[in-house]
Motif scaffolding. Structure first.
Motif, PDB file in Angstrom:
ATOM      1  N   THR A 478       0.821  -1.220   0.000  1.00  0.00           N
ATOM      2  CA  THR A 478       0.000   0.000   0.000  1.00  0.00           C
ATOM      3  C   THR A 478       0.849   1.261   0.000  1.00  0.00           C
ATOM      4  O   THR A 478       0.416   2.316   0.455  1.00  0.00           O
ATOM      5  N   LYS A 479       2.065   1.170  -0.521  1.00  0.00           N
ATOM      6  CA  LYS A 479       3.017   2.278  -0.527  1.00  0.00           C
ATOM      7  C   LYS A 479       2.467   3.490  -1.287  1.00  0.00           C
ATOM      8  O   LYS A 479       1.856   3.364  -2.345  1.00  0.00           O
ATOM      9  N   ILE A 480       2.708   4.678  -0.736  1.00  0.00           N
ATOM     10  CA  ILE A 480       2.321   5.938  -1.375  1.00  0.00           C
ATOM     11  C   ILE A 480       3.211   6.201  -2.583  1.00  0.00           C
ATOM     12  O   ILE A 480       4.432   6.041  -2.522  1.00  0.00           O
ATOM     13  N   ARG A 481       2.575   6.616  -3.707  1.00  0.00           N
ATOM     14  CA  ARG A 481       3.313   6.942  -4.929  1.00  0.00           C
ATOM     15  C   ARG A 481       2.896   8.322  -5.429  1.00  0.00           C
ATOM     16  O   ARG A 481       1.966   8.919  -4.893  1.00  0.00           O
ATOM     17  N   LYS A 482       3.591   8.784  -6.464  1.00  0.00           N
ATOM     18  CA  LYS A 482       3.317  10.130  -6.972  1.00  0.00           C
ATOM     19  C   LYS A 482       1.876  10.300  -7.445  1.00  0.00           C
ATOM     20  O   LYS A 482       1.300  11.386  -7.331  1.00  0.00           O
ATOM     21  N   ASP A 483       1.300   9.227  -7.996  1.00  0.00           N
ATOM     22  CA  ASP A 483      -0.057   9.344  -8.519  1.00  0.00           C
ATOM     23  C   ASP A 483      -1.129   9.063  -7.469  1.00  0.00           C
ATOM     24  O   ASP A 483      -2.318   9.025  -7.778  1.00  0.00           O
ATOM     25  N   THR A 484      -0.723   8.877  -6.216  1.00  0.00           N
ATOM     26  CA  THR A 484      -1.689   8.664  -5.129  1.00  0.00           C
ATOM     27  C   THR A 484      -2.493   9.938  -4.903  1.00  0.00           C
ATOM     28  O   THR A 484      -1.920  11.023  -4.750  1.00  0.00           O
ATOM     29  N   ARG A 485      -3.792   9.805  -4.849  1.00  0.00           N
ATOM     30  CA  ARG A 485      -4.674  10.948  -4.608  1.00  0.00           C
ATOM     31  C   ARG A 485      -5.419  10.839  -3.282  1.00  0.00           C
ATOM     32  O   ARG A 485      -5.741  11.837  -2.658  1.00  0.00           O
ATOM     33  N   ASP A 486      -5.704   9.605  -2.873  1.00  0.00           N
ATOM     34  CA  ASP A 486      -6.493   9.383  -1.662  1.00  0.00           C
ATOM     35  C   ASP A 486      -5.682   8.533  -0.683  1.00  0.00           C
ATOM     36  O   ASP A 486      -5.085   7.517  -1.070  1.00  0.00           O
ATOM     37  N   LEU A 487      -5.676   8.958   0.563  1.00  0.00           N
ATOM     38  CA  LEU A 487      -4.858   8.309   1.584  1.00  0.00           C
ATOM     39  C   LEU A 487      -5.720   7.644   2.651  1.00  0.00           C
ATOM     40  O   LEU A 487      -6.800   8.142   3.003  1.00  0.00           O
ATOM     41  N   PHE A 488      -5.227   6.535   3.153  1.00  0.00           N
ATOM     42  CA  PHE A 488      -5.761   5.963   4.386  1.00  0.00           C
ATOM     43  C   PHE A 488      -4.701   6.188   5.458  1.00  0.00           C
ATOM     44  O   PHE A 488      -3.540   5.786   5.300  1.00  0.00           O
ATOM     45  N   LEU A 489      -5.078   6.883   6.521  1.00  0.00           N
ATOM     46  CA  LEU A 489      -4.141   7.258   7.580  1.00  0.00           C
ATOM     47  C   LEU A 489      -4.453   6.482   8.848  1.00  0.00           C
ATOM     48  O   LEU A 489      -5.622   6.328   9.214  1.00  0.00           O
ATOM     49  N   GLU A 490      -3.411   6.013   9.512  1.00  0.00           N
ATOM     50  CA  GLU A 490      -3.594   5.336  10.800  1.00  0.00           C
ATOM     51  C   GLU A 490      -2.545   5.838  11.784  1.00  0.00           C
ATOM     52  O   GLU A 490      -1.406   6.137  11.398  1.00  0.00           O
ATOM     53  N   VAL A 491      -2.941   5.953  13.023  1.00  0.00           N
ATOM     54  CA  VAL A 491      -2.017   6.282  14.104  1.00  0.00           C
ATOM     55  C   VAL A 491      -2.280   5.297  15.233  1.00  0.00           C
ATOM     56  O   VAL A 491      -3.428   5.122  15.652  1.00  0.00           O
ATOM     57  N   THR A 492      -1.237   4.646  15.714  1.00  0.00           N
ATOM     58  CA  THR A 492      -1.375   3.692  16.815  1.00  0.00           C
ATOM     59  C   THR A 492      -0.478   4.101  17.976  1.00  0.00           C
ATOM     60  O   THR A 492       0.505   4.824  17.792  1.00  0.00           O
ATOM     61  N   SER A 493      -0.834   3.633  19.161  1.00  0.00           N
ATOM     62  CA  SER A 493      -0.066   3.972  20.358  1.00  0.00           C
ATOM     63  C   SER A 493      -0.336   2.933  21.441  1.00  0.00           C
ATOM     64  O   SER A 493      -1.410   2.320  21.472  1.00  0.00           O
ATOM     65  N   ASP A 494       0.643   2.742  22.321  1.00  0.00           N
ATOM     66  CA  ASP A 494       0.401   1.937  23.514  1.00  0.00           C
ATOM     67  C   ASP A 494       0.280   2.830  24.739  1.00  0.00           C
ATOM     68  O   ASP A 494       0.262   2.352  25.868  1.00  0.00           O
TER      69      ASP A 494
END
Length: 584
Positions: A478-494
């Motif tokens: 799912t690597k981001i590339r130059k033609d990526t327009r839409d992102l799925f973002l995640e943040v995790t923490s303990d």
């Protein structure tokens, strides 16, 4: 016999960090308890977010709240019936983690000194004592019956960024809100970060010249008051970009027309010139003010920070709610994550432009900088960004044994998690030896977070492919590339859910800044420095603004479908609200 509170009992049993009680549904039980918060709430020491709104029976908080809920960072008590003594002596004590406090739509006629009540300076919190609300960022007191404010809030909440006072009965602004110059100074000055001040629909007759003592003020709303004049000192507010003076019957009719139809800059320029008919003395004073202002701006903007703040004032994002989304993304969480890495926040961000020039490199650089700074070398939280088009939903946040979990890390071949961790540890040790350090560098400290764990956390797609292995790596899939327009973002923490939300807020702000810079510069800049991308020229015509990026809400649920987290909720993105306009 005390009324039963199954919602609170469930929160205690499941060790929840968030609790929202629907006001209308609990009103009868609150009334039976004397109009106070239920005593059972005081047995939830892990609680970080509490909301009880729309309850006409809630008249006071009752004692012990602060001592019982030390981890509380969000307290929303909107639209209740909190009366003159409803807050006690100031929420019952210090709340060191509190960031958001919403008391709007109650019947408050006065506040305790620690919350800006109209107490004399000597009655306010002693200067030598620790601040009662050192992390408070947003305070909403709109829709009450407040007539005056006192200086205690400046000492109790030194990090305050947004103060909302609309719909009260205030007569003067800032009034007694700023500590008098003769009083002991507040470290760093009063409200050094306050960027948003709203006091519309009050009875304000005087807007004092000391409004210019708020160095970070960017947005001021005093519409529909009783103002007759505007102080020329407003022009000395170095960062004021948005001001609303409509609905005031000003003596200067030309100025009155301007406030109803002109941009803020034109109004400030008019005030700076002293209006019509001013003589030479006024011009001389203006020249002195101008030199002082330019000196301060040069000091503030020496490292590019002011340019960044000014640019951010134009940023826009729109929130797409789950109810409006025909195909909302859902992340299920397995029970096993609770003992490994329990906190996760996700969202979808659409409308990103990474094609021009080195925009992608700047994007990756910004993410690295956030990992180093707000994520503290990934030790408190980890960011993962994915190309949405390469994700197969639904997603599962799960745990797997180290010798079973397989992942294809960025730039590497598929490997077992335990072998990847061993490789990274060997690389960290080799780097330590080369640089002759006693311990591994901060970059590799996060590797220790999985020491001794029987299971490792992972985010898995519908095909069973691991797309994220926090806090170690994303997947090449799912690597981001130059033609990526839409992102799925995640943040995790303990560490905590709030840290995840704070990091996500900042991540969205940074992406919005980068996106704006990319659109303005058309990718022409050859700089690879991320700060160049975020602090570009500020000459864009507001009428040429591009469409705002869209943030789609993502629900995080347990395996039974019960909601654990919804981001962004109505209280999220508030920590960056002074820099980002959110259309909800």
């Amino acid at each position: 016999m005390a009324a039963a509170w199954p919602e609170v009992e469930a929160a205690a049993r499941e060790r929840r960090r968030e609790l929202s009680l629907p006001g209308a549904a609990v009103a009868e039980r609150v009334a039976a308890g004397g109009g106070r918060l239920p005593a059972a709430l005081l047995a939830l020491p892990l609680l970080q977010s509490l909301e009880l709104s729309g309850c006409a029976a809630l008249r006071e908080l009752g004692p012990g709240l602060a001592a019982a809920l030390p981890a509380l960072h969000t307290l929303v008590l909107r639209g209740n019936a909190l009366g003159p003594a409803g807050l006690g002596a100031g929420l019952g004590g210090a709340l060191p983690a509190l960031r958001i406090l919403d008391l709007s739509g109650n019947g408050l006629e006065a506040l305790p000194a620690a919350l800006g009540g109209g107490a004399a300076a000597e009655d306010a919190e002693p200067p030598g004592e620790a601040a009662a609300f050192p992390q408070l960022r947003s305070l909403n007191l709109s829709g009450n019956r407040l007539r005056e404010l006192g200086p205690g809030l400046a000492r109790a909440a030194p990090q305050l960024q947004a103060l909302l006072l609309s719909g009260n009965r205030l007569r003067a602004l800032p009034g007694g809100l700023l500590p008098p110059r003769t009083a002991a100074a507040v470290p760093g000055g009063a409200f050094p970060l306050l960027s948003r001040l709203e006091a519309a629909d009050n009875e304000v007759e005087e807007l004092g010249a000391d409004i210019a003592a708020l160095p970070a003020l960017k947005s001021l709303d005093v519409a529909n008051n009783h103002l007759r004049e505007l102080p020329s000192a407003l022009a000395d507010c170095p960062r004021l970009k948005e001001a609303n003076f409509r609905g005031n019957q000003l003596k200067d009719k030309r100025l009155e027309k301007m406030v109803n139809g002109c941009q803020t800059k034109a109004i400030l320029d008019y005030l700076r010139a002293g209006g019509r008919g001013k003589g030479k003395a006024e011009s001389t004073r203006e020249e002195a003010r101008k030199k002082k202002r330019e000196k301060q701006q040069k000091k503030d903007g020496g490292d590019g920070e002011q340019d960044e703040v000014e640019e951010a004032s134009k940023l826009l994002v729109k929130v797409l709610h789950v109810s409006e989304n025909p195909a909302p993304l859902v992340v299920k969480v397995s029970p096993g994550t609770k003992d490994v890495r329990p906190f996760i926040v996700c969202c979808v961000l659409k409308g990103v432009n990474l094609k021009p020039g080195n925009a992608l490199k700047r994007f990756l650089s910004a993410q690295t900088k956030l990992h180093d700074d707000i994520c503290e070398k990934r030790t408190v939280a980890t960011i993962a960004t994915h190309d949405l088009q390469l994700i197969k939903a639904p997603l599962m946040y799960d745990v797997q044994p180290p010798d079973t979990l397989k992942v294809t890390p960025l730039g590497r071949k598929e490997i077992k998690a335990k072998d990847l961790l061993r490789q990274l540890q060997l690389e960290a040790e080799e780097q330590r030896k080369q640089k002759k350090r006693q311990n591994v560098s901060g970059l590799h400290r996060y590797l220790q977070l999985l020491d001794g764990k029987d299971n490792y956390p992972c985010l898995v797609d519908a095909d069973g492919v691991v797309i994220s292995f926090p806090p170690i790596t994303n997947s090449e899939k799912t690597k981001i590339r130059k033609d990526t327009r839409d992102l799925f973002l995640e943040v995790t923490s303990d560490t905590s859910l709030q840290i995840c939300k704070d990091v996500m807020d900042t991540l969205i702000l940074k992406i919005a800044e980068l996106n704006r810079s990319t659109l303005e510069n058309k990718g022409d800049s050859g700089s690879e420095d991320e700060s160049d991308a975020l602090c570009g020229p500020a000459a864009l015509n507001p009428s040429q603004n591009a469409q705002p990026m869209v943030v789609e809400q993502v629900r995080v649920v347990d395996t039974d479908g019960n909601l654990k987290v919804l981001y962004p909720s109505k209280t999220d993105l508030s920590t960056v609200s002074s820099l980002l306009t959110v259309i909800r």
